[in-house]
Design an enzyme around this catalytic site. Structure first.
Site, PDB file in Angstrom:
ATOM      1  N   ARG A 164       0.839  -1.031  -0.127  1.00  0.00           N
ATOM      2  CA  ARG A 164      -0.051   0.053   0.048  1.00  0.00           C
ATOM      3  C   ARG A 164       0.762   1.133  -0.149  1.00  0.00           C
ATOM      4  NH1 ARG A 164      -3.123  -3.583  -0.620  1.00  0.00           N
ATOM      5  NH2 ARG A 164      -5.291  -3.706   0.025  1.00  0.00           N
ATOM      6  N   SER A 239     -10.675  -0.841   3.265  1.00  0.00           N
ATOM      7  CA  SER A 239      -9.652  -1.043   4.569  1.00  0.00           C
ATOM      8  C   SER A 239      -9.592   0.559   5.079  1.00  0.00           C
ATOM      9  CB  SER A 239      -8.774  -1.887   4.218  1.00  0.00           C
ATOM     10  OG  SER A 239      -8.982  -2.937   3.947  1.00  0.00           O
ATOM     11  N   GLU A 335      -4.723   3.721   6.557  1.00  0.00           N
ATOM     12  CA  GLU A 335      -4.322   3.688   5.072  1.00  0.00           C
ATOM     13  C   GLU A 335      -5.112   4.912   4.319  1.00  0.00           C
ATOM     14  OE1 GLU A 335      -6.105   1.999   1.428  1.00  0.00           O
ATOM     15  OE2 GLU A 335      -5.799  -0.026   2.654  1.00  0.00           O
TER      16      GLU A 335
HETATM   17  N1  EPU Z   1     -10.496 -10.855  10.085  1.00  0.00           N
HETATM   18  C1  EPU Z   1     -11.130 -10.992  11.272  1.00  0.00           C
HETATM   19  N2  EPU Z   1     -12.174 -10.049  11.601  1.00  0.00           N
HETATM   20  C2  EPU Z   1     -12.605  -9.118  10.632  1.00  0.00           C
HETATM   21  C3  EPU Z   1     -12.076  -9.041   9.444  1.00  0.00           C
HETATM   22  C4  EPU Z   1     -10.887  -9.670   9.254  1.00  0.00           C
HETATM   23  O1  EPU Z   1     -10.648 -11.651  12.172  1.00  0.00           O
HETATM   24  O2  EPU Z   1     -13.661  -8.405  10.974  1.00  0.00           O
HETATM   25  C5  EPU Z   1      -9.259 -11.706   9.976  1.00  0.00           C
HETATM   26  C6  EPU Z   1      -9.482 -12.837   9.464  1.00  0.00           C
HETATM   27  O3  EPU Z   1      -8.349 -13.798  10.348  1.00  0.00           O
HETATM   28  C7  EPU Z   1      -9.285 -12.857   8.123  1.00  0.00           C
HETATM   29  C8  EPU Z   1      -8.035 -11.931   7.820  1.00  0.00           C
HETATM   30  O4  EPU Z   1      -8.556 -10.981   9.028  1.00  0.00           O
HETATM   31  O5  EPU Z   1      -8.958 -14.342   7.597  1.00  0.00           O
HETATM   32  C9  EPU Z   1      -8.060 -11.196   6.728  1.00  0.00           C
HETATM   33  O6  EPU Z   1      -9.265 -10.730   6.236  1.00  0.00           O
HETATM   34  P1  EPU Z   1      -9.761 -10.056   4.734  1.00  0.00           P
HETATM   35  O7  EPU Z   1      -9.396 -11.615   3.958  1.00  0.00           O
HETATM   36  O8  EPU Z   1     -10.820  -9.490   4.666  1.00  0.00           O
HETATM   37  O9  EPU Z   1      -8.596  -9.194   4.247  1.00  0.00           O
HETATM   38  P2  EPU Z   1      -7.996  -8.044   5.041  1.00  0.00           P
HETATM   39  O10 EPU Z   1      -6.439  -8.232   5.433  1.00  0.00           O
HETATM   40  O11 EPU Z   1      -8.603  -7.533   6.172  1.00  0.00           O
HETATM   41  C10 EPU Z   1      -6.896  -7.011   2.713  1.00  0.00           C
HETATM   42  C11 EPU Z   1      -6.927  -5.829   2.124  1.00  0.00           C
HETATM   43  C12 EPU Z   1      -8.161  -5.547   1.369  1.00  0.00           C
HETATM   44  C13 EPU Z   1      -8.346  -6.775   0.253  1.00  0.00           C
HETATM   45  C14 EPU Z   1      -8.401  -7.881   1.481  1.00  0.00           C
HETATM   46  C15 EPU Z   1      -8.408  -9.219   0.321  1.00  0.00           C
HETATM   47  C16 EPU Z   1      -5.468  -4.389   3.468  1.00  0.00           C
HETATM   48  C17 EPU Z   1      -5.438  -3.135   4.400  1.00  0.00           C
HETATM   49  N3  EPU Z   1      -6.631  -4.489   3.183  1.00  0.00           N
HETATM   50  O12 EPU Z   1      -7.867  -7.059   4.025  1.00  0.00           O
HETATM   51  O13 EPU Z   1      -8.202  -4.311   0.600  1.00  0.00           O
HETATM   52  O14 EPU Z   1      -9.697  -6.482  -0.339  1.00  0.00           O
HETATM   53  O15 EPU Z   1      -7.003  -8.004   1.926  1.00  0.00           O
HETATM   54  O16 EPU Z   1      -7.291  -9.406  -0.239  1.00  0.00           O
HETATM   55  O17 EPU Z   1      -4.443  -4.866   3.204  1.00  0.00           O
HETATM   56  C18 EPU Z   1      -8.397  -2.029   0.759  1.00  0.00           C
HETATM   57  O18 EPU Z   1      -7.345  -1.932   0.655  1.00  0.00           O
HETATM   58  O19 EPU Z   1      -9.415  -1.102   0.670  1.00  0.00           O
HETATM   59  C19 EPU Z   1      -9.320  -3.408   0.843  1.00  0.00           C
HETATM   60  C20 EPU Z   1     -10.281  -3.746   0.897  1.00  0.00           C
END
Ligand code: EPU
Length: 339
Positions: A164, A239, A335
């Site tokens: 990012r 995010s 972010e």
């Molecule tokens: N999780 C929780 N609770 C929640 C949300 C997430 O426990 O409410 C934990 C779970 O363990 C889950 C893990 O977080 O397995 C990862 O969650 P998710 O797959 O939703 O991905 P993220 O890491 O929260 C990132 C990006 C997103 C992108 C997704 C999918 C960042 C800051 N965000 O989210 O990007 O869509 O991966 O690749 O890296 C954005 O940047 O605006 C965005 C939406």
């Protein structure tokens, strides 16, 4: 050059925050852009370039000039029978650009389907999702140097991409505006990326074994729609925080107290999902005033009533940072750009 005064930005930021810009101009060509910048310099106006407004939180009225880039157009150049260079002007909507590529059967961007925003802002934060980042297919971008008003080319190395992150958020901040971006995509033998857990299970649910790039896109769209709120329906900027990376030593100490903590080791650092940290602190789905943490993805802050001010959203995010720090000793970083 058409410059409007005291212009409401409510429909120009995906949080739907009601602030105004002292001046607002929409530009459709490089000449118009240069003319508007010269005008702004002559009148000593602070300039803010706005793409889709999908990664910004306005906490107050903007006293300068907001310039919205409407540079449009997509060009293709076949490199060989396997690869194509696709160049998009900055003002194209990101998802429409992805769909254009999928229609032509150009592979490489399918995992990035449905990300809000415009093509021109995609390199700034190296947008990423489901195991792909734009740095994987990025070749170069043309930018306008705001001081010299000369067009320059930034190759991959000069962009210095990170998670990012790019040069445009660091040393180059405020110095350039991105005019167009070129990607190298595949015409056949596409590299299908389904390692990200959710894609695999989504494809399984759909009964698809050897997915096409169009099917991967469909799976990504379906996952995003199932847990990320549509900014057209409920204001948000995806995010709100980055997933923090902490030194392994620190991780081992925190894990003693929280053995169930999900983690992704990366060299000397360990990445922890911010959504998990926030959920553990009891914020998931919680609403204070007009603002809430999304009930299906704690990392997303929403303008729940549509009436939130930027200040309220900012204060809400500060409370989250505070409680995650109190509980885990981990400092979350925003972010979203704050203005
Ligand atoms: N999780 C929780 N609770 C929640 C949300 C997430 O426990 O409410 C934990 C779970 O363990 C889950 C893990 O977080 O397995 C990862 O969650 P998710 O797959 O939703 O991905 P993220 O890491 O929260 C990132 C990006 C997103 C992108 C997704 C999918 C960042 C800051 N965000 O989210 O990007 O869509 O991966 O690749 O890296 C954005 O940047 O605006 C965005 C939406």
């Amino acid at each position: 050059m058409n410059i409007q005064e005291n212009f409401s930005l409510k429909n120009h930021n995906t949080f739907g925050v009601d602030v105004s810009a002292k001046y607002f101009a929409e530009v459709s060509s490089l000449e118009e852009l240069i003319e508007t910048i010269k005008f702004s310099k002559t009148h000593s106006l602070a300039i803010l370039f706005l793409g889709g407004g999908s990664n910004i939180l306005f906490t107050q009225d903007f006293e300068g000039i907001v310039i919205q880039l409407h540079l449009k157009g997509i060009e293709e150049e076949y490199l060989n029978e396997n690869e194509v260079l696709v160049t998009s002007k900055a003002g194209e909507n990101w998802h429409e650009f992805v769909l254009f590529c999928l229609n032509k059967n150009y592979g490489g961007l399918e995992n990035l389907s449905l990300i809000p925003g415009n093509v021109g802002t995609s390199p700034m934060q190296n947008i990423g999702a489901y195991g792909t980042e734009i740095k994987d297919t990025f070749v170069n971008c043309k930018v306008l140097n705001l001081e010299t008003l000369e067009v320059e080319k930034f190759d991959h190395q000069k962009c210095n991409f990170g998670y990012r992150e790019s040069v445009f958020k660091r040393e180059g901040k405020g110095k350039y505006v991105i005019l167009e971006v070129t990607f190298k995509l595949t015409r056949k033998n596409h590299v299908i990326k389904t390692d990200y857990g959710a894609i695999k299970s989504e494809l399984q649910d759909l009964g698809i074994e050897n997915p096409t790039i169009q099917e991967v896109s469909k799976a990504v769209i379906s996952i995003r729609q199932s847990k990320l709120p549509n900014p057209k329906v409920i204001g948000n900027a995806g995010s709100f925080f980055k997933n923090p990376s902490i030194p392994t030593d620190q991780f081992l100490i925190v894990r003693e107290k929280h053995p169930e903590m999900p983690n992704y080791p990366q060299g000397d650092l360990v990445k922890i999902p911010a959504g998990w940290l926030i959920e553990q602190c009891g914020w998931k789905g919680k609403q204070i005033g007009n603002v809430a943490s999304h009930e299906l993805q704690a990392l997303v802050i929403v303008n729940k009533t549509g009436k939130a001010t930027g200040r309220e959203i900012y204060d809400f995010s500060a409370m989250i940072i505070d409680s995650v720090y109190q509980k885990f000793g981990i400092a979350l970083e925003r972010e979203v750009n704050i203005k």
